[in-house]
Design an enzyme around this catalytic site. Structure first.
Site, PDB file in Angstrom:
ATOM      1  N   CYS A  79       0.839  -1.208   0.000  1.00  0.00           N
ATOM      2  CA  CYS A  79       0.000   0.000   0.000  1.00  0.00           C
ATOM      3  C   CYS A  79       0.879   1.265   0.000  1.00  0.00           C
ATOM      4  O   CYS A  79       1.567   1.531  -0.976  1.00  0.00           O
ATOM      5  CB  CYS A  79      -0.979  -0.051   1.175  1.00  0.00           C
ATOM      6  SG  CYS A  79      -2.312   1.128   0.986  1.00  0.00           S
ATOM      7  N   HIS A 198      -3.581  -5.213   0.944  1.00  0.00           N
ATOM      8  CA  HIS A 198      -2.992  -5.645   2.221  1.00  0.00           C
ATOM      9  C   HIS A 198      -3.013  -7.171   2.339  1.00  0.00           C
ATOM     10  O   HIS A 198      -4.001  -7.737   2.838  1.00  0.00           O
ATOM     11  CB  HIS A 198      -3.764  -5.027   3.383  1.00  0.00           C
ATOM     12  CG  HIS A 198      -3.527  -3.560   3.518  1.00  0.00           C
ATOM     13  ND1 HIS A 198      -2.518  -3.030   4.296  1.00  0.00           N
ATOM     14  CD2 HIS A 198      -4.143  -2.501   2.932  1.00  0.00           C
ATOM     15  CE1 HIS A 198      -2.532  -1.713   4.203  1.00  0.00           C
ATOM     16  NE2 HIS A 198      -3.511  -1.358   3.382  1.00  0.00           N
ATOM     17  N   GLU A 200      -1.664  -8.979   4.443  1.00  0.00           N
ATOM     18  CA  GLU A 200      -1.619  -9.412   5.849  1.00  0.00           C
ATOM     19  C   GLU A 200      -3.011  -9.583   6.462  1.00  0.00           C
ATOM     20  O   GLU A 200      -3.162 -10.196   7.519  1.00  0.00           O
ATOM     21  CB  GLU A 200      -0.802  -8.407   6.689  1.00  0.00           C
ATOM     22  CG  GLU A 200      -1.421  -7.023   6.879  1.00  0.00           C
ATOM     23  CD  GLU A 200      -1.166  -6.056   5.727  1.00  0.00           C
ATOM     24  OE1 GLU A 200      -0.846  -6.517   4.618  1.00  0.00           O
ATOM     25  OE2 GLU A 200      -1.319  -4.836   5.939  1.00  0.00           O
TER      26      GLU A 200
END
Ligand code: XMP
Length: 548
Positions: A79, A198, A200
C-alpha cells in the site's frame, strides 16, 4: 537470527504483517519507517517490507532512509510502502478519484518474464498461482522458480486513497485492480515488489501465500523462529537493560500484566522484582486472592497488594455519567499509584515495566510508526508516573510487539496458570462500567456474584473458549416479577458474549438457546435481587463491547 525487517509507516495492520510472518516461523522486527538504517539494524536482515500508512507520500508521509535502495536486500512495499518506493524511485503517486476500501478484484497476468529478475519474479508470481498451497511454499520454496505462474483473478483487501499514476523506471505492472489501477508491480532487475492491497489481512485471498513467497522464495529466509527463542532473546535483553536495578510492575490481574510479571520473575532475581496490585473494589469475584496465588506460585517475593475499595467507592458516590466515572477512576488510580509507589522507597534508578501489547499502542495512537492515527484513547497506557519514567528512558514494555494470542502462548511457556492465560479481557475501570449509573458496594456485590455464575457456567458447558469476551451488566432499572406469591421489583441483568480477534470489532456469540435459558434461570434462582435476564445481541460497530 535471520529476520525480516518491517518499516512501519503507521498503518493499523503493520503488526499483522509481523504476526503472519512469525506464524511461518520467521523472526520479524518492526521499526519506525523513518529510522536511519545502520549496520546494526540491518544485521541478519534477509528482506525488508515497507508497511501501509494513513498518510500520502506527497503530503508529509514519513521518508525512508534511501539506503534501502542500495543495500541489495529484497524489498516489498505494501500500500503506502509501494507508493513510497515508486515515488522515491521516480514514479508518480496521485489521489484516486474515490477511495478504494474492502474487497476488490485483482487480476494478475501470466506472461513469460524474460527479465533480469526472472527467477525472483517467478517465485513471487507463484504466490498468485491457485495450484500452489501455503504448505508448498513453506516446505519447498526453491522449486517455486521452476514453475510457470498462472493468471489469476482474486479478491484482495484494499484501503487506499492514492494510486500509482506513473511507474518508476524499471518497474512493470503485472496486476491490476477492478477499477484499472496498478495492484501488483515488480522490478525488472532488482528483487523489488509492491502490492497496493494488504496481504496481511485475513480477508485477502492468497494473502498468506503472497507474503510467504516473498519471505521464502525471494528472501530465502530460514524457518527457525519459535516462541522459545523469542523468550530467550527478550530475557537476555531484559537482564542486560535492568542489570542490578529494581523493577516495578503494576499488575491488573489480566493476562498481559501477569505474563509480564512471570517474564520478570523468571528472568531476574526475585528480590529485584516489585509487583503492585490495586484492588479497587471493582474487581471480579475472588480476583485479588487468585492474583496473589498465581504470582506467589511464580515466585513473587515483593507483592504489594493495595486495598482501596473504600476510596474508589467514595469517589464514585453520586456519579452517574459514564465519562465522569471513568475519569474519577483514572484520576484516583493515579493518586493511589503515586502514593503507594512512593511508600516502596525504590531508588530513582528503578525501571517501570508495563504489560502493554502492540494493539494497546495502536489503539492509543502510539504505534511504532510516528504517524499511527488515534483510533481510541481509553486504554490506560499513560499516567504522570509512566510519563516521568518514560522521559528518563526507564519504561520497558516487553510484550509490545505481541498480540493477545501470542501473549497467551508465552504465558503457557512461562508456566502461568491456564485459568489466567485463558481469561477473557477485563477493562481497567472494572465493574464500574458494567454497573450502569451510580456504583454502590451493594450493586458491585450483586453483579460480581451473578457474573461469576455466568462465567462458571460457560466454562462448565465448554463455551468459554469459544467466546472472546463474556460478562454481565447490571442495568439501572428494576422490573416487575413474582417471587412466591408476591410481586417483586428485581434488577435487570444483561449478559454479553462476543467473538472477536482483537476487540476492535466484535460479533455476537450465537448462544445455544438451551444454555442461555438454563443460565438465566440459574442466575435468577440464585441471585434474589435479579428479577430478569436479557441477552445483548448488538455487534461492534455500531455498539461497543462495554456498555459505558
Ligand atoms: P469497547 O467497549 O471500546 O472495548 O468496544 C474494547 C475492548 O477494550 C476493553 N476496554 C477497556 N480496557 N481500559 C481497559 O483496559 C478501559 O478503559 C477499557 N474500556 C474498554 C473492553 O473490555 C474490550 O475488551
Amino acid at each position: 537470527m535471520e529476520k525480516i525487517l518491517i518499516l512501519d509507516f503507521g498503518s493499523q495492520t503493520t503488526a499483522l504483517i509481523g504476526r503472519r510472518i512469525r506464524e511461518f516461523g520467521v523472526y520479524t522486527e518492526i521499526i519506525s519507517g523513518d529510522t536511519p538504517l545502520t549496520d546494526v539494524i540491518l544485521r541478519d536482515v534477509r528482506g525488508i517490507i515497507l508497511s501501509g500508512s494513513p498518510e500520502s507520500v506527497y503530503a508529509d508521509g514519513a521518508a525512508v532512509d534511501r539506503r534501502i535502495y542500495n543495500c541489495g536486500l529484497p524489498l516489498m512495499g505494501i500500500c503506502y510502502g509501494l507508493q513510497r518506493m515508486n515515488a522515491d524511485l521516480g514514479g508518480l503517486v496521485e489521489p484516486l478519484p474515490r477511495h478504494e476500501y474492502g474487497g476488490v478484484e485483482v487480476t494478475v497476468r501470466n506472461e513469460k518474464w524474460e527479465i533480469g529478475n526472472g527467477k525472483n519474479t517467478a517465485c513471487f508470481l507463484n504466490g498468485f498461482n491457485p495450484e500452489i498451497s501455503l504448505d508448498d511454499i513453506l516446505n519447498n520454496a526453491p522449486h517455486l522458480s521452476t514453475l510457470t505462474p498462472q493468471s489469476l483473478t482474486f479478491t484482495a483487501w484494499f484501503s487506499h486513497g492514492d494510486t500509482l499514476t506513473q511507474l518508476a523506471p524499471g518497474f512493470r505492472q503485472i496486476g491490476t485492480s477492478a477499477i484499472g489501477f496498478p495492484a501488483v508491480i515488480v522490478h525488472e532487475e532488482k528483487p523489488w515488489f509492491g502490492v497496493q492491497f494488504h496481504p496481511e489481512v485475513s480477508h485477502c485471498q492468497r494473502g498468506s501465500e503472497i507474503l510467504a513467497v516473498f519471505v521464502f522464495g525471494v528472501c530465502n529466509t530460514e524457518r527457525n523462529w519459535t516462541m522459545e527463542r523469542y523468550v530467550e532473546e527478550v530475557r537476555t535483553n531484559l537482564s542486560q537493560r535492568i542489570g542490578a536495578n529494581s523493577v516495578l510492575l503494576l499488575i491488573s490481574g489480566g493476562v498481559d500484566s501477569t505474563v509480564a510479571g512471570a517474564l520478570l520473575l523468571k528472568t531476574l532475581p526475585v528480590e529485584q522484582v516489585h509487583l503492585m496490585y490495586v484492588d479497587t473494589g471493582l474487581m471480579r469475584k475472588d480476583e485479588t486472592a487468585s492474583v496473589k496465588k498465581v504470582l506467589e506460585r511464580l515466585g513473587a517475593k515483593h507483592l504489594h497488594i493495595v486495598y482501596a475499595e473504600r476510596e474508589f467507592l467514595a469517589a464514585l458516590k453520586g456519579k452517574e455519567d459514564p465519562e465522569t466515572k471513568r475519569k474519577t477512576i483514572g484520576d484516583l488510580f493515579i493518586t493511589v499509584q503515586e502514593r503507594e509507589v512512593a511508600k516502596l522507597g525504590l531508588s530513582d534508578t528503578y525501571f517501570l515495566v508495563q504489560g502493554t501489547l502492540y494493539t494497546d499502542l495502536i489503539e492509543s495512537g502510539k504505534g511504532v510508526g510516528k504517524k499511527a492515527h488515534i483510533i481510541k484513547s481509553h486504554h490506560n497506557v499513560g499516567s504522570p508516573l509512566v510519563d516521568a519514567k518514560r522521559k528518563t528512558g526507564r519504561v520497558i514494555e516487553p510484550l509490545d510487539c505481541l498480540y493477545k494470542d501470542e501473549v497467551r502462548k508465552l504465558g503457557r511457556l512461562l508456566g502461568v496458570d491456564e485459568e489466567v492465560v485463558r481469561r477473557h479481557p477485563f477493562p481497567g475501570p472494572g465493574l464500574a462500567i458494567r454497573i450502569l449509573g451510580e456504583v454502590t458496594k451493594e450493586k458491585c456485590g450483586i453483579l460480581r456474584e451473578a457474573d461469576a455464575i455466568f462465567i462458571e457456567e460457560l466454562k462448565r458447558r465448554g463455551l468459554y473458549d469459544e467466546i472472546w469476551q463474556a460478562f454481565s451488566v447490571l442495568l439501572p432499572v428494576r422490573s416487575v416479577g413474582v417471587a412466591g406469591d408476591s410481586r417483586k421489583y428485581g434488577y435487570v441483568l444483561a449478559l454479553r458474549a462476543i467473538t472477536s480477534s482483537d476487540g476492535m470489532t466484535a460479533d455476537v456469540f450465537p448462544f445455544p438457546s438451551k444454555d442461555l435459558l438454563e443460565i438465566s434461570t440459574l442466575i435468577t434462582n440464585t441471585e434474589s435481587e435479579i428479577g430478569r435476564v436479557v441477552y445483548d445481541v448488538s455487534s461492534k460497530p455500531p455498539a461497543t463491547i462495554e456498555w459505558e
